[in-house]
Design a protein around this motif. Structure first.
Motif, short mmCIF file in Angstrom:
data_model
loop_
_atom_site.label_atom_id
_atom_site.label_comp_id
_atom_site.label_asym_id
_atom_site.label_seq_id
_atom_site.Cartn_x
_atom_site.Cartn_y
_atom_site.Cartn_z
N GLY A 1 0.80 -1.21 0.00
CA GLY A 1 0.00 0.00 0.00
C GLY A 1 0.83 1.26 0.00
N SER A 2 0.16 2.37 -0.25
CA SER A 2 0.85 3.66 -0.24
C SER A 2 1.24 4.08 1.17
N ASP A 3 0.79 3.32 2.19
CA ASP A 3 1.22 3.57 3.56
C ASP A 3 2.57 2.89 3.86
N SER A 4 3.23 2.38 2.77
CA SER A 4 4.53 1.71 2.88
C SER A 4 4.46 0.49 3.79
N ARG A 5 3.37 -0.24 3.69
CA ARG A 5 3.19 -1.47 4.45
C ARG A 5 2.97 -2.63 3.49
N ILE A 6 3.53 -3.78 3.87
CA ILE A 6 3.30 -5.03 3.15
C ILE A 6 2.57 -5.96 4.10
N ARG A 7 1.48 -6.55 3.65
CA ARG A 7 0.70 -7.42 4.52
C ARG A 7 0.47 -8.78 3.86
N LEU A 8 0.46 -9.80 4.70
CA LEU A 8 0.19 -11.17 4.25
C LEU A 8 -1.16 -11.59 4.79
N TRP A 9 -2.07 -12.01 3.89
CA TRP A 9 -3.43 -12.36 4.25
C TRP A 9 -3.68 -13.83 4.02
N ASP A 10 -4.43 -14.43 4.93
CA ASP A 10 -4.89 -15.80 4.77
C ASP A 10 -6.17 -15.75 3.93
N GLU B 1 9.88 -5.97 7.46
CA GLU B 1 10.79 -4.91 7.87
C GLU B 1 10.49 -3.62 7.13
N THR B 2 10.85 -2.51 7.76
CA THR B 2 10.49 -1.18 7.26
C THR B 2 10.99 -0.97 5.83
N VAL B 3 10.07 -0.56 4.98
CA VAL B 3 10.41 -0.29 3.59
C VAL B 3 9.79 1.03 3.17
N ARG B 4 10.28 1.56 2.06
CA ARG B 4 9.66 2.73 1.43
C ARG B 4 9.14 2.29 0.08
N LEU B 5 7.86 2.47 -0.12
CA LEU B 5 7.23 2.06 -1.37
C LEU B 5 6.72 3.29 -2.11
N GLN B 6 6.58 3.13 -3.41
CA GLN B 6 6.02 4.21 -4.21
C GLN B 6 4.55 4.42 -3.85
N THR B 7 4.12 5.64 -3.90
CA THR B 7 2.74 5.96 -3.51
C THR B 7 1.88 6.44 -4.66
N SER B 8 2.50 6.82 -5.78
CA SER B 8 1.74 7.47 -6.85
C SER B 8 1.33 6.54 -7.97
#
Length: 409
Positions: free
Chosen positions: A328-337, A349-356
């Protein structure tokens, strides 16, 4: 690795264990190749990459300069450095000078799942186009109401030929190659749809992520979405494997059969004290008091649930179809069941992701590792622990996409 090979020859290591060790060793030694170079004809940022699903030989790329290119990653066009460096130039390029080319940036380029005779492109010029690979001509055109962010086709589909298109409009559109028309629209998001992904376990299940922060599951045979992921609904870690669960269920059943005393339902005295009446558990209520069960996608509380604090920019379903990775643009990666629809609380671990703009994730077949574009680098995370395994550097600008092929390492 010679120790593992010797153990396999002596029969000390089982075949599956040996194969897993070889795969993990190859993953741990991944690095920028000094002997292979793909010469890109693009003059802008590359937004999409995919290796064909049939031969795993041809790489398709789409770029922001309105061009799309195909490369043969197994057969080099020429060699340099005394024959040590293999150069892979494009087999063909389609740019905006082509009579049927896109006029603006290409955001998505995917292969037709069955063979390499067709490929699909989506662009900011509001068009989704189906191309004939052999003659580089457009065989089908679909007009969209806005910019096309992502397109996807089911790798399992045997009953349909649908292209799911996510645009800046709030509806997901399913384009039918067989009829040449938009066969269905899926409504539910409150903002544009940045990413779409088909399930790898069912040809009818589609997953979409929107700018409203919602991730929705759709069964295209029915109206409305049947699940909206909620980041507040969680479970700790992954569920046990199916085999272990079957063993535990069989144990509980055998224990129940051995016990001779059956539990009785709780009883209460009636008001006059003479008789007993059963508890309300299991009692069929009166007709007027039956509460109508609404579709989960229609319940207001679930319908407004969000999976990220911001736009959902990337989705990837694991090869076994049991888990979903989202960025997501909140720079979070989530794993879903996927079965329970809950967040597994894996702390990446903390990452910076593109938001645009959307990003393209990739996973290994195990699945054990996920590759995520993180600004100017690509990071490989362990899916189950969230720890960084590897970091690939070499790009000078932002990385928008990545793909993984176990065939050609």
């Amino acid at each position: 690795m010679w120790k593992e090979i010797g153990g396999r020859e002596a029969g000390q290591i089982r075949p599956n264990s040996f194969a897993n060790r070889v795969k993990s060793h190859r993953l741990s030694t991944l690095q920028l190749s000094n002997y292979k170079e793909i010469v890109s004809p693009h003059k802008g940022s590359i937004n999409s990459l995919q290796v064909d699903l049939t031969e795993e030989r041809y790489l398709l790329s789409g770029a922001s300069d309105s061009s799309v290119a195909v490369y043969d990653v197994q057969r080099a066009t020429d060699y340099e450095g005394g024959g040590h460096i293999a150069k892979h130039r494009s087999v063909f390029v389609v740019d905006k000078q082509h009579e049927h080319g896109h006029k603006y940036a290409i955001s998505s380029a995917i292969w037709y799942p069955v063979d390499t005779g067709l490929f699909v492109t989506g662009s900011y010029d509001h068009y989704v186009k189906v191309w004939d690979t052999n003659c580089t001509r457009v065989v089908m055109n679909f007009k969209m109401p806005g910019k096309v962010y992502r397109t996807a086709m089911s790798p399992l589909a045997a009953s349909h030929m649908l292209i799911a298109a996510g645009t800046e409009d709030v509806q997901v559109r399913l384009c039918d190659i067989a009829s040449g028309a938009i066969s269905q629209t899926l409504s539910g998001h409150r903002d544009g749809i940045m990413t779409v992904e088909w399930s790898t376990s069912s040809e009818w299940i589609l997953v979409t992520g929107g700018c409203d922060g919602a991730i929705r599951f759709w069964d295209i045979r029915r109206a409305g979405c049947f699940r909206v992921l909620d980041q507040s609904q969680s479970q700790l870690g992954r569920r046990p494997p199916l085999l272990k669960r079957k063993v535990s269920i069989s144990k509980s059943l055998s224990a129940g059969q051995n016990s001779s005393v059956k539990p009785r339902a709780p009883q209460k005295r009636s008001a006059n004290g003479n008789g007993v009446r059963q508890s309300s558990v299991g009692r069929i209520p009166a007709k007027g008091s039956v509460r109508q069960r609404l579709h989960p996608g229609m319940l207001s509380s679930q319908d407004r649930a969000t999976a990220h604090y911001g736009a959902v920019t990337g989705l990837k379903v694991t090869e076994d179809g049991m888990y979903l990775l989202s960025a997501g643009s909140d720079s979070r990666i989530r794993l879903w069941d996927v079965e329970s629809g809950r967040n597994t609380l894996v702390n990446f671990e903390t990452v910076r992701l593109q938001t645009s703009k959307p990003i393209q994730l990739a996973t290994t077949q195990d699945p054990a590792v996920v590759f995520v574009p993180c600004m100017t680098a690509v990071k490989a995370f362990d899916i189950w622990s969230g720890k960084t395994c590897l970091t690939f550097r070499g790009h000078y600008e932002y990385v928008n996409c990545c793909c993984f092929s176990s065939q050609d390492q």
